[in-house]
Design a protein around this motif. Structure first.
Motif, PDB file in Angstrom:
ATOM      1  N   ASN A  15      25.231   1.996  50.052  1.00  0.00           N
ATOM      2  CA  ASN A  15      25.383   0.726  49.342  1.00  0.00           C
ATOM      3  C   ASN A  15      24.811  -0.463  50.098  1.00  0.00           C
ATOM      4  N   PHE A  16      24.641  -0.331  51.398  1.00  0.00           N
ATOM      5  CA  PHE A  16      24.176  -1.452  52.200  1.00  0.00           C
ATOM      6  C   PHE A  16      22.834  -1.188  52.864  1.00  0.00           C
ATOM      7  N   LYS A  17      22.007  -0.415  52.212  1.00  0.00           N
ATOM      8  CA  LYS A  17      20.647  -0.224  52.712  1.00  0.00           C
ATOM      9  C   LYS A  17      19.661  -0.671  51.636  1.00  0.00           C
ATOM     10  N   ALA A  20      14.001   1.056  48.114  1.00  0.00           N
ATOM     11  CA  ALA A  20      12.678   0.783  47.558  1.00  0.00           C
ATOM     12  C   ALA A  20      12.588   1.418  46.172  1.00  0.00           C
ATOM     13  N   PRO A  21      11.985   0.726  45.217  1.00  0.00           N
ATOM     14  CA  PRO A  21      11.879   1.306  43.867  1.00  0.00           C
ATOM     15  C   PRO A  21      11.101   2.623  43.885  1.00  0.00           C
ATOM     16  N   LYS A  22      11.629   3.577  43.149  1.00  0.00           N
ATOM     17  CA  LYS A  22      10.957   4.870  42.978  1.00  0.00           C
ATOM     18  C   LYS A  22      10.202   4.852  41.656  1.00  0.00           C
ATOM     19  N   ALA A  23       9.403   5.856  41.438  1.00  0.00           N
ATOM     20  CA  ALA A  23       8.607   5.938  40.212  1.00  0.00           C
ATOM     21  C   ALA A  23       9.509   5.844  38.988  1.00  0.00           C
ATOM     22  N   GLY A  24       9.166   4.943  38.077  1.00  0.00           N
ATOM     23  CA  GLY A  24       9.892   4.792  36.826  1.00  0.00           C
ATOM     24  C   GLY A  24      11.053   3.829  36.872  1.00  0.00           C
ATOM     25  N   GLN A  25      11.528   3.488  38.064  1.00  0.00           N
ATOM     26  CA  GLN A  25      12.694   2.611  38.148  1.00  0.00           C
ATOM     27  C   GLN A  25      12.373   1.177  37.744  1.00  0.00           C
ATOM     28  N   THR A  26      11.214   0.685  38.102  1.00  0.00           N
ATOM     29  CA  THR A  26      10.849  -0.689  37.752  1.00  0.00           C
ATOM     30  C   THR A  26      10.892  -0.888  36.245  1.00  0.00           C
ATOM     31  N   GLU A  27      10.445   0.098  35.492  1.00  0.00           N
ATOM     32  CA  GLU A  27      10.484   0.031  34.031  1.00  0.00           C
ATOM     33  C   GLU A  27      11.927   0.018  33.524  1.00  0.00           C
ATOM     34  N   LYS A  28      12.796   0.792  34.142  1.00  0.00           N
ATOM     35  CA  LYS A  28      14.209   0.805  33.754  1.00  0.00           C
ATOM     36  C   LYS A  28      14.853  -0.550  34.023  1.00  0.00           C
ATOM     37  N   TYR A  29      14.564  -1.132  35.183  1.00  0.00           N
ATOM     38  CA  TYR A  29      15.098  -2.456  35.504  1.00  0.00           C
ATOM     39  C   TYR A  29      14.647  -3.471  34.458  1.00  0.00           C
ATOM     40  N   GLY A  30      13.373  -3.406  34.107  1.00  0.00           N
ATOM     41  CA  GLY A  30      12.829  -4.330  33.114  1.00  0.00           C
ATOM     42  C   GLY A  30      13.475  -4.160  31.756  1.00  0.00           C
ATOM     43  N   ALA A  31      13.706  -2.926  31.341  1.00  0.00           N
ATOM     44  CA  ALA A  31      14.328  -2.664  30.034  1.00  0.00           C
ATOM     45  C   ALA A  31      15.742  -3.235  29.986  1.00  0.00           C
ATOM     46  N   ILE A  32      16.480  -3.068  31.068  1.00  0.00           N
ATOM     47  CA  ILE A  32      17.840  -3.612  31.129  1.00  0.00           C
ATOM     48  C   ILE A  32      17.802  -5.128  31.066  1.00  0.00           C
ATOM     49  N   MET A  65      22.933  -6.829  37.204  1.00  0.00           N
ATOM     50  CA  MET A  65      22.848  -6.512  38.624  1.00  0.00           C
ATOM     51  C   MET A  65      23.446  -5.138  38.917  1.00  0.00           C
ATOM     52  N   TRP A  66      24.643  -4.875  38.375  1.00  0.00           N
ATOM     53  CA  TRP A  66      25.290  -3.594  38.666  1.00  0.00           C
ATOM     54  C   TRP A  66      24.576  -2.419  37.997  1.00  0.00           C
ATOM     55  N   ALA A  67      24.048  -2.645  36.802  1.00  0.00           N
ATOM     56  CA  ALA A  67      23.290  -1.568  36.150  1.00  0.00           C
ATOM     57  C   ALA A  67      22.059  -1.211  36.973  1.00  0.00           C
ATOM     58  N   ASN A  68      21.360  -2.239  37.458  1.00  0.00           N
ATOM     59  CA  ASN A  68      20.186  -1.965  38.284  1.00  0.00           C
ATOM     60  C   ASN A  68      20.579  -1.351  39.610  1.00  0.00           C
ATOM     61  N   ALA A  69      21.710  -1.764  40.174  1.00  0.00           N
ATOM     62  CA  ALA A  69      22.184  -1.144  41.416  1.00  0.00           C
ATOM     63  C   ALA A  69      22.514   0.331  41.192  1.00  0.00           C
ATOM     64  N   ALA A  70      23.063   0.674  40.027  1.00  0.00           N
ATOM     65  CA  ALA A  70      23.352   2.077  39.721  1.00  0.00           C
ATOM     66  C   ALA A  70      22.088   2.914  39.777  1.00  0.00           C
ATOM     67  N   ILE A  71      21.006   2.368  39.254  1.00  0.00           N
ATOM     68  CA  ILE A  71      19.722   3.077  39.280  1.00  0.00           C
ATOM     69  C   ILE A  71      19.229   3.179  40.719  1.00  0.00           C
ATOM     70  N   ALA A  72      19.193   2.044  41.411  1.00  0.00           N
ATOM     71  CA  ALA A  72      18.643   2.007  42.768  1.00  0.00           C
ATOM     72  C   ALA A  72      19.408   2.908  43.720  1.00  0.00           C
ATOM     73  N   ARG A  73      20.724   2.890  43.620  1.00  0.00           N
ATOM     74  CA  ARG A  73      21.548   3.616  44.586  1.00  0.00           C
ATOM     75  C   ARG A  73      21.721   5.092  44.281  1.00  0.00           C
ATOM     76  N   ASN A  74      21.512   5.489  43.032  1.00  0.00           N
ATOM     77  CA  ASN A  74      21.920   6.854  42.651  1.00  0.00           C
ATOM     78  C   ASN A  74      20.819   7.724  42.079  1.00  0.00           C
ATOM     79  N   GLU A  75      19.624   7.222  42.014  1.00  0.00           N
ATOM     80  CA  GLU A  75      18.542   8.109  41.539  1.00  0.00           C
ATOM     81  C   GLU A  75      17.769   8.646  42.722  1.00  0.00           C
TER      82      GLU A  75
END
Length: 75
Positions: A15-17, A20-32, A65-75
């Motif tokens: 949670n405290f690191k 870096a965006p992985k493939a496809g995550q930037t599009e998910k962040y944008g959609a949200i 913010m939390w939805a994007n954190a869910a993607i960043a932290r758990n994919e």
């Protein structure tokens, strides 16, 4: 940091690191963000200016913010 002999907590470490965006995550962040922006405009157009409207905007920003954190932290 943990003292010698203590174990690192993997949840804290994750949670405290930087994530870096992985493939496809930037599009998910944008959609949200786009869907949240649609809702923000609906709130802006329908609700009178008030503390409650301000709180609604803040909570919507928090949800994004939390939805994007869910993607960043758990994919």
């Amino acid at each position: 940091m943990p003292k010698v002999g203590e174990h690192l907590n993997p949840v804290v470490e994750n949670n405290f690191k930087y994530h870096a965006p992985k493939a496809g995550q930037t599009e998910k962040y944008g959609a949200i963000r786009e869907k949240a922006k649609e809702l923000a405009y609906l709130i802006d157009n329908l609700c009178p200016n008030s503390r409650e409207k301000s709180v609604a905007f803040t909570e919507l920003e928090t949800a994004v913010m939390w939805a994007n954190a869910a993607i960043a932290r758990n994919e």
